[in-house]
Scaffold this active site. Structure first.
Site, PDB file in Angstrom:
ATOM      1  N   GLU A   3      27.781  38.972  36.885  1.00  0.00           N
ATOM      2  CA  GLU A   3      27.917  40.362  37.314  1.00  0.00           C
ATOM      3  C   GLU A   3      27.297  41.221  36.208  1.00  0.00           C
ATOM      4  OE1 GLU A   3      31.961  41.087  38.601  1.00  0.00           O
ATOM      5  OE2 GLU A   3      32.130  39.058  39.367  1.00  0.00           O
ATOM      6  N   HIS A  94      18.654  21.136  36.693  1.00  0.00           N
ATOM      7  CA  HIS A  94      18.672  22.424  37.388  1.00  0.00           C
ATOM      8  C   HIS A  94      17.952  23.518  36.608  1.00  0.00           C
ATOM      9  CE1 HIS A  94      21.217  20.635  40.326  1.00  0.00           C
ATOM     10  NE2 HIS A  94      22.111  20.300  39.413  1.00  0.00           N
ATOM     11  N   ARG A 112      23.073  26.057  42.014  1.00  0.00           N
ATOM     12  CA  ARG A 112      23.235  26.323  43.449  1.00  0.00           C
ATOM     13  C   ARG A 112      22.015  26.985  44.079  1.00  0.00           C
ATOM     14  NH1 ARG A 112      29.049  28.913  44.173  1.00  0.00           N
ATOM     15  NH2 ARG A 112      28.527  28.808  46.356  1.00  0.00           N
ATOM     16  N   ARG A 153      32.556  54.482  54.473  1.00  0.00           N
ATOM     17  CA  ARG A 153      32.952  53.087  54.711  1.00  0.00           C
ATOM     18  C   ARG A 153      34.456  53.014  54.975  1.00  0.00           C
ATOM     19  NH1 ARG A 153      28.742  49.577  55.352  1.00  0.00           N
ATOM     20  NH2 ARG A 153      26.963  50.288  54.159  1.00  0.00           N
ATOM     21  N   ARG A 263      35.925  37.437  50.434  1.00  0.00           N
ATOM     22  CA  ARG A 263      35.927  36.886  49.081  1.00  0.00           C
ATOM     23  C   ARG A 263      37.358  36.634  48.616  1.00  0.00           C
ATOM     24  NH1 ARG A 263      31.098  37.875  46.819  1.00  0.00           N
ATOM     25  NH2 ARG A 263      31.667  36.041  45.634  1.00  0.00           N
TER      26      ARG A 263
END
Length: 287
Positions: A3, A94, A112, A153, A263
DNA sequence: GTGCTTGTTGGCCA
DNA sequence: GTGGCCAACAAGCA
């Protein structure tokens, strides 16, 4: 993982190791999907011989500016990270992109493969970069802007709204939970039902968490912690949110977890009271 | 084997 | 057209 503050941490890592240095070789994982639209040969050709001149982070994106009007955009996705290894270090399974300099190898690792690398050429930065929403710590992030967005929202749970990058750039799952926990707002609360005071608190805590996270995780100024998360105090929700049986660091009450807004979400029921249930729709009037 | 994972996107539906 | 929800992407870990 990455983040806002983690992204800044990784940007600094590459920047500190390689700013002003020339890329002597580019190594690419043959089957990596992170390059999306860019062909590996184009990437190799563009970056070989280029000098890293500067870099910047915004939201969850990074932009590395090289000589000859070459820009490398990096998004770390869910599991990406940037490492710095000794020059010539062999690439791991990776490690999708390795930029060699005389002293170091700059490594993009992503198990991933949700991350991406974008190449851009031009005097100006790419459009996708300039379109990123203004930072939460900028003057453009105002209480009124937050209020307007929450209203727009209105029916979505506030947790889901905090994850929307168009207004809360850089906020991810753990930061959203941290903000709501500090603001004392239950993550399932409909965004439009927050009071003026709650909206203002949310604005303030969003800025507070961003500033704290940047200072703690990415380090102030030129400083760079030796690793991610080593400096995060035990008083944050961060350290308690994943453990089953984790307790609120302020009240000692057991934390709760549920999926909200798609989430996994963690909150402290003692600090974040559940919102009143939505009123049932009225039955249709009989004629 | 199952069930989880700190992000983003596009499709579907109201 | 807008907003909300969900699956898909892929691999590792417990």
């Amino acid at each position: 993982m990455p983040e806002l503050a983690e992204v800044e941490f990784f940007r600094k890592r590459w920047d500190h190791a390689a700013r002003g240095r020339r890329v002597t070789a580019v190594r690419l994982h043959p089957h990596a999907k992170i390059f999306r639209g860019t062909s590996p040969s184009t990437l190799r050709h563009a970056l070989t011989g280029a000098v890293l001149e500067s870099s910047d982070a915004a939201a969850k994106q990074m932009l590395f500016r090289f000589s000859d009007e070459i820009w490398l955009g990096v998004h770390l996705g869910m599991s990406g990270e940037l490492r710095v290894e000794p020059a010539g270090c062999p690439a791991g399974r990776h490690d999708h992109l390795v930029l060699d300099t005389a002293k170091h190898a700059l490594v993009f690792n992503d198990p991933r493969m949700f991350g991406r690398v974008l190449l851009h050429r031009g005097a100006e930065p790419p459009v996708w970069w300039t379109k990123i929403a203004p930072p939460i710590l900028s003057a453009a992030f105002t209480p009124a802007a937050v209020r307007e967005f929450l209203h727009r929202r209105g029916r979505a749970p506030i947790k889901a709204v905090l994850l929307m990058q168009e207004r809360f750039p850089g906020i991810g799952n753990w930061m959203a939970d941290e903000i709501l926990w500090r603001a004392g707002i239950h993550p399932r609360t409909a965004a439009g039902s927050l009071t003026e005071a709650q909206s203002k608190t949310l604005w303030r805590e969003a800025r507070h968490v961003c500033r704290m996270a940047l200072d703690t995780i990415a380090g102030r100024g030129r400083s760079l912690p030796r690793d991610l998360n080593v400096n995060i105090p035990d008083t944050w929700l961060f350290h308690h949110r994943w453990q089953p049986g984790g307790r609120c660091p302020r009240t000692g009450v057991l934390l709760e977890r549920a999926e909200i807004g798609g989430r996994t979400t963690c909150w402290s029921p003692a600090r974040q009271p559940a919102p009143p249930r939505a009123p049932r729709p009225r039955p249709a009037a009989r004629s």
